[in-house]
Design a protein around this motif. Structure first.
Motif, PDB file in Angstrom:
ATOM      1  N   GLY A  39      36.521  41.437  48.933  1.00  0.00           N
ATOM      2  CA  GLY A  39      36.122  42.874  49.197  1.00  0.00           C
ATOM      3  C   GLY A  39      35.861  43.621  47.995  1.00  0.00           C
ATOM      4  N   VAL A  40      36.965  43.420  46.995  1.00  0.00           N
ATOM      5  CA  VAL A  40      36.845  44.188  45.608  1.00  0.00           C
ATOM      6  C   VAL A  40      35.437  43.848  45.107  1.00  0.00           C
ATOM      7  CG1 VAL A  40      37.812  44.717  43.584  1.00  0.00           C
ATOM      8  CG2 VAL A  40      39.002  44.582  45.549  1.00  0.00           C
ATOM      9  N   GLU A  41      35.103  42.541  45.196  1.00  0.00           N
ATOM     10  CA  GLU A  41      33.836  42.305  44.281  1.00  0.00           C
ATOM     11  C   GLU A  41      32.548  43.001  45.000  1.00  0.00           C
ATOM     12  OE1 GLU A  41      33.871  38.088  44.220  1.00  0.00           O
ATOM     13  OE2 GLU A  41      35.126  37.833  42.405  1.00  0.00           O
ATOM     14  N   GLU A  42      32.597  42.843  46.230  1.00  0.00           N
ATOM     15  CA  GLU A  42      31.712  43.623  46.895  1.00  0.00           C
ATOM     16  C   GLU A  42      31.518  45.062  46.867  1.00  0.00           C
ATOM     17  OE1 GLU A  42      31.871  42.908  51.342  1.00  0.00           O
ATOM     18  OE2 GLU A  42      30.393  44.453  51.766  1.00  0.00           O
ATOM     19  N   ALA A  43      32.631  45.700  46.495  1.00  0.00           N
ATOM     20  CA  ALA A  43      32.599  47.062  46.360  1.00  0.00           C
ATOM     21  C   ALA A  43      32.060  47.236  45.039  1.00  0.00           C
ATOM     22  CB  ALA A  43      34.039  47.673  46.485  1.00  0.00           C
ATOM     23  N   ASP A  86      38.738  33.694  34.876  1.00  0.00           N
ATOM     24  CA  ASP A  86      37.409  34.642  34.468  1.00  0.00           C
ATOM     25  C   ASP A  86      37.121  35.744  35.567  1.00  0.00           C
ATOM     26  OD1 ASP A  86      37.339  33.296  32.020  1.00  0.00           O
ATOM     27  OD2 ASP A  86      35.502  32.397  32.387  1.00  0.00           O
ATOM     28  N   ASP A  87      37.069  35.211  36.646  1.00  0.00           N
ATOM     29  CA  ASP A  87      36.558  36.174  37.755  1.00  0.00           C
ATOM     30  C   ASP A  87      37.480  37.333  38.001  1.00  0.00           C
ATOM     31  OD1 ASP A  87      34.456  34.743  38.083  1.00  0.00           O
ATOM     32  OD2 ASP A  87      34.828  34.141  40.303  1.00  0.00           O
ATOM     33  N   ILE A  88      38.794  36.903  38.216  1.00  0.00           N
ATOM     34  CA  ILE A  88      39.975  38.237  38.304  1.00  0.00           C
ATOM     35  C   ILE A  88      39.848  38.817  37.097  1.00  0.00           C
ATOM     36  CG2 ILE A  88      41.638  36.479  38.000  1.00  0.00           C
ATOM     37  CD1 ILE A  88      41.653  39.476  40.409  1.00  0.00           C
ATOM     38  N   ARG A  89      39.853  38.222  35.891  1.00  0.00           N
ATOM     39  CA  ARG A  89      39.849  39.125  34.570  1.00  0.00           C
ATOM     40  C   ARG A  89      38.837  40.024  34.754  1.00  0.00           C
ATOM     41  NH1 ARG A  89      41.593  34.791  30.117  1.00  0.00           N
ATOM     42  NH2 ARG A  89      43.766  35.271  30.236  1.00  0.00           N
ATOM     43  N   ARG A  90      37.676  39.768  34.957  1.00  0.00           N
ATOM     44  CA  ARG A  90      36.340  40.780  34.999  1.00  0.00           C
ATOM     45  C   ARG A  90      36.485  41.905  36.139  1.00  0.00           C
ATOM     46  NH1 ARG A  90      32.310  37.410  36.900  1.00  0.00           N
ATOM     47  NH2 ARG A  90      33.238  35.803  35.018  1.00  0.00           N
ATOM     48  N   THR A  91      36.937  41.356  37.178  1.00  0.00           N
ATOM     49  CA  THR A  91      37.173  42.156  38.219  1.00  0.00           C
ATOM     50  C   THR A  91      38.308  43.307  38.176  1.00  0.00           C
ATOM     51  OG1 THR A  91      36.788  40.767  39.879  1.00  0.00           O
ATOM     52  CG2 THR A  91      38.070  42.622  40.575  1.00  0.00           C
ATOM     53  N   ILE A  92      39.336  42.818  37.218  1.00  0.00           N
ATOM     54  CA  ILE A  92      40.492  44.083  36.806  1.00  0.00           C
ATOM     55  C   ILE A  92      39.871  44.768  35.906  1.00  0.00           C
ATOM     56  CG2 ILE A  92      42.712  44.166  35.684  1.00  0.00           C
ATOM     57  CD1 ILE A  92      43.704  41.551  37.030  1.00  0.00           C
ATOM     58  N   VAL A 134      29.195  38.192  53.558  1.00  0.00           N
ATOM     59  CA  VAL A 134      28.310  37.670  52.528  1.00  0.00           C
ATOM     60  C   VAL A 134      26.703  37.730  52.740  1.00  0.00           C
ATOM     61  CG1 VAL A 134      30.063  35.822  51.674  1.00  0.00           C
ATOM     62  CG2 VAL A 134      28.167  35.178  53.445  1.00  0.00           C
ATOM     63  N   ASN A 135      26.056  37.865  51.930  1.00  0.00           N
ATOM     64  CA  ASN A 135      24.554  37.898  51.525  1.00  0.00           C
ATOM     65  C   ASN A 135      24.084  37.218  50.668  1.00  0.00           C
ATOM     66  OD1 ASN A 135      22.173  38.358  52.731  1.00  0.00           O
ATOM     67  ND2 ASN A 135      22.077  40.371  51.950  1.00  0.00           N
ATOM     68  N   HIS A 136      23.923  35.910  50.610  1.00  0.00           N
ATOM     69  CA  HIS A 136      23.621  35.200  49.446  1.00  0.00           C
ATOM     70  C   HIS A 136      22.281  35.592  48.895  1.00  0.00           C
ATOM     71  CE1 HIS A 136      27.449  33.157  50.233  1.00  0.00           C
ATOM     72  NE2 HIS A 136      26.848  32.678  51.207  1.00  0.00           N
ATOM     73  N   ASP A 137      21.042  35.900  49.677  1.00  0.00           N
ATOM     74  CA  ASP A 137      19.918  36.003  49.409  1.00  0.00           C
ATOM     75  C   ASP A 137      19.650  37.295  48.859  1.00  0.00           C
ATOM     76  OD1 ASP A 137      19.679  33.434  50.087  1.00  0.00           O
ATOM     77  OD2 ASP A 137      19.089  33.964  52.238  1.00  0.00           O
ATOM     78  N   GLY A 138      20.794  38.272  48.817  1.00  0.00           N
ATOM     79  CA  GLY A 138      20.215  39.633  48.740  1.00  0.00           C
ATOM     80  C   GLY A 138      21.637  40.525  48.197  1.00  0.00           C
ATOM     81  N   GLU A 139      21.475  41.784  48.565  1.00  0.00           N
ATOM     82  CA  GLU A 139      22.541  42.652  48.404  1.00  0.00           C
ATOM     83  C   GLU A 139      23.679  42.715  49.247  1.00  0.00           C
ATOM     84  OE1 GLU A 139      20.202  46.147  48.799  1.00  0.00           O
ATOM     85  OE2 GLU A 139      19.575  46.484  46.825  1.00  0.00           O
ATOM     86  N   GLY A 140      24.719  42.967  48.723  1.00  0.00           N
ATOM     87  CA  GLY A 140      26.043  42.753  49.808  1.00  0.00           C
ATOM     88  C   GLY A 140      25.852  44.076  50.674  1.00  0.00           C
ATOM     89  N   VAL A 141      26.815  43.808  51.827  1.00  0.00           N
ATOM     90  CA  VAL A 141      26.719  44.685  52.862  1.00  0.00           C
ATOM     91  C   VAL A 141      26.934  46.222  52.212  1.00  0.00           C
ATOM     92  CG1 VAL A 141      27.571  45.513  55.006  1.00  0.00           C
ATOM     93  CG2 VAL A 141      27.170  42.943  54.507  1.00  0.00           C
ATOM     94  N   LEU A 142      28.030  46.431  51.513  1.00  0.00           N
ATOM     95  CA  LEU A 142      28.177  47.622  50.800  1.00  0.00           C
ATOM     96  C   LEU A 142      27.181  48.308  50.106  1.00  0.00           C
ATOM     97  CD1 LEU A 142      32.054  47.965  49.695  1.00  0.00           C
ATOM     98  CD2 LEU A 142      30.982  48.904  51.798  1.00  0.00           C
ATOM     99  N   GLN A 143      26.400  47.339  49.329  1.00  0.00           N
ATOM    100  CA  GLN A 143      25.346  47.948  48.640  1.00  0.00           C
ATOM    101  C   GLN A 143      24.214  48.485  49.734  1.00  0.00           C
ATOM    102  OE1 GLN A 143      24.126  45.631  45.489  1.00  0.00           O
ATOM    103  NE2 GLN A 143      22.728  46.815  44.441  1.00  0.00           N
ATOM    104  N   GLN A 144      23.924  47.653  50.478  1.00  0.00           N
ATOM    105  CA  GLN A 144      22.904  48.160  51.349  1.00  0.00           C
ATOM    106  C   GLN A 144      23.363  49.379  52.228  1.00  0.00           C
ATOM    107  OE1 GLN A 144      22.560  44.953  54.453  1.00  0.00           O
ATOM    108  NE2 GLN A 144      22.986  43.416  53.032  1.00  0.00           N
TER     109      GLN A 144
END
Ligand code: G1P
Length: 294
Positions: A39-43, A86-92, A134-144
């Motif tokens: 969820g945080v990554e989507e935001a 890597d992922d969580i460090r980038r997120t933080i 998830v929306n692998h081929d395009g923008e995430g739901v929040l971005q939409q």
């Protein structure tokens, strides 16, 4: 434009007992990543940098997860395991995390109201982490949804068509169709009794809310299940102004149920984890080839 995302995360997750007896349901891993991190990554993808998390008793691991773990990081420093952080460090590093405790469980509306101090007087997003989108081929739901907010400047709820037999599990909307995937909400009912649902368009756990929602929640009495429902407050907002329902692009998994959680795990294993691994392997191979070439 929308910088804050609120995560109501105080619930008990009783459907996953005993796993959730002492572990927050938001920390349940889907493959190797806790639900809330998706969820945080989507935001973050949608441009939000401030994550406001409404927690409850026994949820301190949520705070720890979005913080450094010096001992662990020191232990694996310089080893090939470091890449796993890597992922969580980038997120933080990309976001600010603030937390507030909801002392009593009085429903989703009450949880959102508890976040008022963190959100302030600006439009914000809400993510219910147990709905994994998830929306692998395009923008995430929040971005939409953020894009739509720029156009409509009012509260927006994400909806999905569900079979009539499922509508009693959701907030269900009724609306005027303004585009094939957009509705102006005229009615919404929290978990309608079977056979009384106004449509089969169910609200899923993604919202963009304008800050006047807080006043509407304050004026909302306990509704379905004796809880203060965000759906009831949104209906008041729709009646006095405008609320849009949006049929999002992508897939949503109900990780609040064991079946949905298993589906999400299988899906993410095949579509994210194995692909990432494949990329990492290819990268490793290329690096080795470069090394050999020298
Ligand atoms: C909440 C909301 C409901 C919405 C659902 C989406 O219900 O109250 O309107 O449809 O989330 O997941 P909950 O699942 O928390 O009972």
């Amino acid at each position: 434009m929308i910088n804050k995302c609120l995560f109501p995360a105080a619930g008990y997750g009783t459907r996953f007992l005993p796993a959730t007896k002492s572990m927050p349901k938001e920390m349940m891993p889907v493959v190797n990543k806790p639900l809330i991190e998706y969820g945080v990554e989507e935001a973050l993808e949608a441009g939000m940098e401030s994550m406001c998390i409404v927690t409850g008793r026994g949820k301190h691991t949520l705070m720890d997860h979005f913080d450094k773990n010096y001992e662990l990081e020191h232990q694996i420093e310089g080893t090939n395991k470091e890449i796993l952080l890597d992922d969580i460090r980038r997120t933080i590093d990309s976001a600010q995390f603030t937390f507030i405790r909801q002392r009593e469980m009085k429903g989703l509306g009450h949880a959102v109201l508890t976040g008022r101090e963190l959100v302030g007087n600006e439009p914000f997003a809400v993510v219910l982490a147990d709905d994994l989108c998830v929306n692998h081929d395009g923008e995430g739901v929040l971005q939409q949804m953020v894009k739509l907010y720029k156009q409509f400047r009012c509260s927006i709820v994400a909806v999905q068509e569900v079979p009539s037999s499922e509508t009693h599990k959701y907030g269900v909307i009724e609306g005027q169709c303004i585009r094939n995937d957009l509705f102006r909400v005229t009615n919404m009912v929290e978990k309608p009794e079977p056979g009384t649902e106004p449509s089969n368009l169910a609200i899923i756990g993604r919202y963009i809310l304008t800050p006047d929602i807080f006043d509407y929640i304050e004026q909302t009495d306990a509704g379905k299940g004796g809880e203060i429902q965000i759906t009831d407050a949104l209906l008041r907002q729709a009646e006095n102004g405008c609320v849009i329902a949006y049929k999002f692009k992508g897939q949503r998994f109900d990780c609040g149920s064991v079946e949905g959680y298993m589906e999400a795990s299988n899906h993410c294993y095949k579509n994210l984890y194995l692909k990432d691994k494949d990329i990492a392997l290819k990268q490793e191979r290329t690096e080795k080839e470069v090394d050999l070439a020298y």
